[in-house]
Design an enzyme around this catalytic site. Sequence first.
Site: not given
Length: 304
Positions: A223, A148, A144-145
């Site tokens: 997100e 980003h 997930h990070e």
Amino acid sequence: MSSLKPAWQKRDTGLTVRMIFSFAILTVLYLVFLSVLSYLGIGYIPIILIASAMILAQWYFSDKIVLWSAKAKIVSREEEKDLHEMIERIVARNNLPKPKIAIVNTAMPNAFATGRGQKSSVVAVTRGLIDILDEEELEGVIAHELTHIKNRDALVLTLASLFSTVAWYLMQFGFYGGLYGGGYGYSGRDRNGGGAMLIILLVAMLTWIVSFLIIRAISRYREFAADRGSAQMTGRPVKLANALLKISGNMKRIPNKDLREVEGLNAFFIVPALSGSTIGNLFSTHPPVEKRVQKLMEMEASMS
């Protein structure tokens, strides 16, 4: 055998359209804002230059500021071999540069990414996160990070915030200029009266409020996109869903005092650290965990 990818493995067209629509509204809002300033004759160019310099400086130093604020420590491969190897596997599978890795020595379970670009990025995780997640759940959070970073979300939100920052400074200059009687040197059509000043303040305030809400909507969309990117990187949406539930569940056990200390970093965290009294519950940068889990479980169901 069909070579077609399942729907969740493709770009989320609906999410993309919502982000584009939000940016379009923001662009129109800023054009109207600048047009009003131009009509009133305010010297907005110096203010834009000053605000641009400040926000670019903030963006340039943001990684150092965030790491310092979170008390995160960059760790070497020798210090955190397992974590380094996990991230190396993920970036190798997805053809991404390896970020620096940091540890935050706190029991609060969370993670965040920072940095100006893919080659200067940092992924940070807390001790509390490592303690409560299994290996596949932790991979989901890290993916997930990494999404980003891949999507350059820090740059996107910085640019989206540019004229919101201009509006904020105009409100400040206008308020204090009016308060102390000196103004701030605009050369408008209404030099001698307060009408132009009042219009400028009202337009700046409206611009800031609307852009504040739209930027938070964009952040929430990012997100969802990062959750989707994590599922695509790992192929295990359910693991990120489990991780989000564990993080939010354990967050409720963290004392409010500890949560308030890190609330300034909520925009970076995978799950916001919200104390019960914070106004951030009303204007969150993140979607509700329940909705994120629901979308991830829908992805998982489509795999079978």
